[in-house]
Design an enzyme around this catalytic site. Structure first.
Site, PDB file in Angstrom:
ATOM      1  N   SER A   1      10.500  28.341  20.960  1.00  0.00           N
ATOM      2  CA  SER A   1       9.214  28.623  21.533  1.00  0.00           C
ATOM      3  C   SER A   1       8.076  28.011  21.447  1.00  0.00           C
ATOM      4  O   SER A   1       7.295  28.978  22.286  1.00  0.00           O
ATOM      5  CB  SER A   1       9.253  30.681  20.478  1.00  0.00           C
ATOM      6  OG  SER A   1      10.617  31.001  20.922  1.00  0.00           O
TER       7      SER A   1
ATOM      8  N   GLU B   1     -11.978 -16.239 -25.135  1.00  0.00           N
ATOM      9  CA  GLU B   1     -11.529 -16.781 -24.798  1.00  0.00           C
ATOM     10  C   GLU B   1     -11.600 -18.760 -24.938  1.00  0.00           C
ATOM     11  O   GLU B   1     -10.437 -19.512 -24.610  1.00  0.00           O
ATOM     12  CB  GLU B   1     -11.152 -16.998 -23.426  1.00  0.00           C
ATOM     13  CG  GLU B   1     -10.354 -15.252 -23.392  1.00  0.00           C
ATOM     14  CD  GLU B   1      -9.197 -15.711 -23.738  1.00  0.00           C
ATOM     15  OE1 GLU B   1      -8.143 -16.357 -23.490  1.00  0.00           O
ATOM     16  OE2 GLU B   1      -8.587 -13.887 -24.379  1.00  0.00           O
TER      17      GLU B   1
END
Length: 778
Positions: free
Chosen positions: A478, A204
């Site tokens: 239930s 770079e």
């Protein structure tokens, strides 16, 4: 006269132009002096404005760079897997965990962290170092042997010494992201591999350590290359310029932006050294997108693309990431592997050209196949993350969770979560009849700690929408009955499992004169039945009649003790579960049953660390004895029998281990529930339609099938009925509830709190063939 004329004439000619010439010179001076002065002032003004502009840019650079504080999302982790001799775990479970941690399987003993060798029932693992809330866990070389579903040996490979316990690094779940969606894992320059820094600079900005922000040589070289190619093939921006562009400027391609970039790069280098600039660049550079999340910095990119930290990467993987700087989307290794490979090879060639690699080394790195992790690092478990966020907002501001880089350690068990999700995905479609929108929710918790191990809020558990596990409040049917019967047996001496309850017609008239008349599921009346049978077979009428006798205030208090703060409405139908609760609330209630009356608030978070790894808060275990363990033991005795011969008959046999639980079915089959537990885990499953259409499913035919598949897939400790000292077992006659004998017909052995067992004896019809023969001859 002629001479005089000749002398006069020239004199007149000379005298006339002279004044005109002077006037002309004065005229010119008057016209140009203001212009020169104006140009001078314009130059001065331009210099002043330029200076002020550069000073303003300098202020921007210094202010933002010196005080650079990235908005770091909170990082959410699963529970760390703890390994010790005797721990119940299968080979498949350990392999699953290592895979989720992106440990690399190799064919020889591992020498680098994050790798393992597996053969048969044996593992050699080089663990990763990790900072936990209670200290640092160092990397270890460990050997693990698994036998009969348990760890049989655990020792250090080098010293051969037995290890009492090790912790693997925790699985990363997700981040809690800010609005801009940026995510990063901050790196300090001293932990970045030296070879990576050299490779990056070579590719770079090879003169990074020589220039002062801009590199005229690079600009000239790039210009020549671009002219020769007839297009842009090379850039001249330095690392400093790239950082300036990323941190301070927009991506616009204009001469003005380029000029600003150059000025700010020079200013940045005037104030800060190269190491500061490079470290910031490593953390700021954009390296891809994961849906709405932007991947910034090499620290996160290495984990996102390769499943491991930067210092664990091979050279070819480092080259892939460095190559992406040129174009994160174009060279994305997941979406564009061919381009990424070609760009990787260009990077490797550049590194070789500058002497960092030999030709043989470069050729070897280029020959490697590109392998990336394809699993998204976004929220894999949205329902669980949703619960974590809700519980954290009690102690933390929502903005802090998105920006302060907190590390959140949760209770999630990735394997149990996986099994839960797969159980829903594979079972729910088989239960649908005409539609494909039957919904589901499930939650699995730890009995001892109340930790939430897994949670799903949708039939598609990865869908981040309505979280039914937390927010779907539905009739529980239930599932209410154990609460009612617990309320009764807590009244020591008044009710026992042998108490006779009337299962005959029941009519209740309300204040509005409307009559409520419950029915049993089989549409029959069964006369007088003992409490044990009424709960075992889930009869409606005895539960409703008993609930009304006990009073809603007493039942509400029992609900509070079990972990629910819901205030019951004053309707008789609530005794049969006509009350809306979420699966999360049901799990809290049944967790207290499973823990023998000790209640732990359900929690999803263990600890929180700040961005520097310092502990902020520990979420300690909070256990309270809320109800009588002896009374709970009586109900759990029946819930265990429910899975053998009750409404969930055959469940324990199908699993091959003992469990306890209760089916739940609301009126008109709108909701299908099952809540059950082993000795160490509780799970609740709900099925239903969002628009409350009938499902056609009971608790046993619907939710229990999902529940069974979950418990079939995970390691768990069988339910073991723990009876307190004040409990004794007595044989009673099932028809009358009176004392009997194990030799007698219709006799059953039930637990009683000492002093509450029957004192009268029933007549005995012997079950023994010998007694039957004696009776004939007599």
């Amino acid at each position: 006269m002629t001479k005089r004329k000749s002398r006069k004439t020239p004199a007149r000619r000379r005298s006339k132009p002279a004044p005109r010439k002077k006037r002309k010179q004065r005229s010119r001076g008057v016209k140009h002096l203001p212009i020169k002065r104006g140009l001078g002032w314009a130059v001065v003004a331009l210099l002043l404005v330029s200076t002020l502009y550069v000073l303003w840019l300098d202020f921007v650079v210094v202010d933002r760079f010196t005080g650079r504080v990235w908005s770091i999302p909170a990082r959410v982790y699963a529970r760390p897997l703890e390994l010790y001799v005797g721990k119940k775990i299968t080979v498949d479970e350990l392999l699953f965990e290592l895979n989720r941690l992106d440990y690399q399987s190799i064919r020889q003993a591992p020498t680098r962290p994050g790798r393992f060798h597996h053969w048969g029932r044996h593992f050699e693992i080089k663990t990763r170092a990790f900072r936990f809330w209670d200290g640092d866990e160092h990397s270890k070389d460990v050997r693990i042997d698994i036998s009969s579903g348990k760890i049989s040996a655990l020792f250090d490979v080098n010293s051969k010494k037995a290890l009492p316990l090790i912790r693997l690094d925790p699985v990363y779940i997700t981040g809690i992201f800010p609005a801009h969606g940026e995510d990063r894992v901050l790196l300090q320059l001293d932990v970045v591999p030296e070879v990576f820094k050299q490779m990056l600079v070579v590719v770079e900005d090879r003169r990074f350590y020589q220039h002062r922000g801009i590199d005229l040589r690079s600009i000239a070289r790039a210009l020549i290359a671009n002219i020769k190619a007839g297009r842009t093939v090379q850039g001249g921006s330095t690392i400093t310029q790239q950082l300036v562009k990323n941190m301070f400027l927009t991506p616009d391609r204009s001469l003005w932006r380029k000029l600003n970039e150059a000025i700010m790069a020079v200013l940045l280098e005037l104030h800060y050294d190269k190491d500061q600039i490079l470290e910031t660049y490593l953390n700021e550079v954009y390296l891809g997108q994961d849906a709405e999340r932007a991947i910034h910095g090499f620290g996160l990119a290495s984990v996102f693309y390769f499943g491991k930290s930067l210092d664990e990467l091979d050279l070819d993987q480092m080259a892939v990431l460095i190559g992406m700087v040129k174009g994160a989307s174009y060279y994305n290794p997941v979406r564009n592997p061919q381009r990424a490979t070609e760009r990787r090879n260009v990077v490797i060639d550049a590194v070789e050209m500058h002497g960092l690699l030999s030709k043989a080394q470069a050729d070897f790195q280029k020959s490697k196949k590109l392998v990336v992790t394809t699993r998204s690092k976004r929220a894999l478990y949205p329902a669980f993350v949703n619960l974590v966020q809700r519980q954290l907002t009690r102690d933390y501001d929502a903005e802090d969770l998105k920006t302060e880089g907190l590390q959140i350690f949760t209770t999630l068990d990735p394997f149990i979560q996986h099994v839960t999700e797969q159980s829903i995905r594979s079972t729910v479609p088989t239960l649908e009849r005409k539609s494909d929108d039957l919904q589901a929710a499930a939650i699995v918790t730890s009995v001892d700690s109340g930790e939430v191990l897994a949670i799903a809020g949708d039939r598609n558990p990865s869908y981040a929408g309505f979280n039914r596990a937390l927010d779907a409040r539905r009739h529980i049917g239930s599932l209410m009955k154990p609460v009612i019967y617990l309320t009764a047996v807590k009244q020591t001496g008044k009710y026992t499992l042998a108490s006779l309850l009337s299962d005959t017609r029941l009519r209740v008239e309300g204040e509005d004169k409307k009559v409520w008349e419950p029915e049993n599921f089989d549409k029959k009346y069964h006369g007088d039945v003992i409490m044990y049978e009424a709960l075992l077979k889930s009869y409606n009428i005895p539960a409703a009649r008993l609930g009304l006798e006990l009073g809603l205030s007493s039942i509400t208090e029992t609900m509070r003790q079990l972990g629910s703060n819901t205030v019951l409405p004053p309707y008789p139908s609530i005794t049969l579960g006509a009350i809306d609760l979420s699966p999360f609330e049901i799990a809290s209630i049944y967790q207290t049953f499973a823990a023998n009356g000790f209640h732990s608030p359900l929690r999803s978070v263990r600890a929180v660390l700040d961005s520097q790894g310092q502990p902020l808060k520990r979420y300690q275990l909070d256990v309270k004895r809320e109800t009588d363990p002896a009374a709970i033991a009586l109900i759990n005795f029946v819930l265990h029998r429910v899975t053998q011969s009750g409404t969930a008959a055959g469940l324990s046999e199908a699993l091959g281990i003992d469990v306890a639980g209760k089916t739940g079915t609301s009126d008109e089959l709108y909701d299908s529930w099952f809540a059950g537990f082993s000795s160490d885990k509780v799970a609740v499953v709900w099925l239903g339609f969002d628009d409350q259409r009938p499902t056609g499913l009971t608790g046993a035919s619907g939710a229990m099938r999902v529940w069974r598949r979950i418990f079939n897939g995970i390691s768990t400790v069988p339910f073991k009925h723990q009876m307190p000292d004040e409990i004794r077992h007595v044989w009673i006659d099932q028809a009358t509830g009176l004392l009997s004998d194990k030799r007698c017909e219709n006799a059953i052995e039930l637990p009683f709190i000492v002093g509450t067992e029957p004192t009268e004896s029933a007549g005995c019809e012997s079950k023994s063939p010998l007694d039957w023969l004696k009776k004939i001859f007599k």
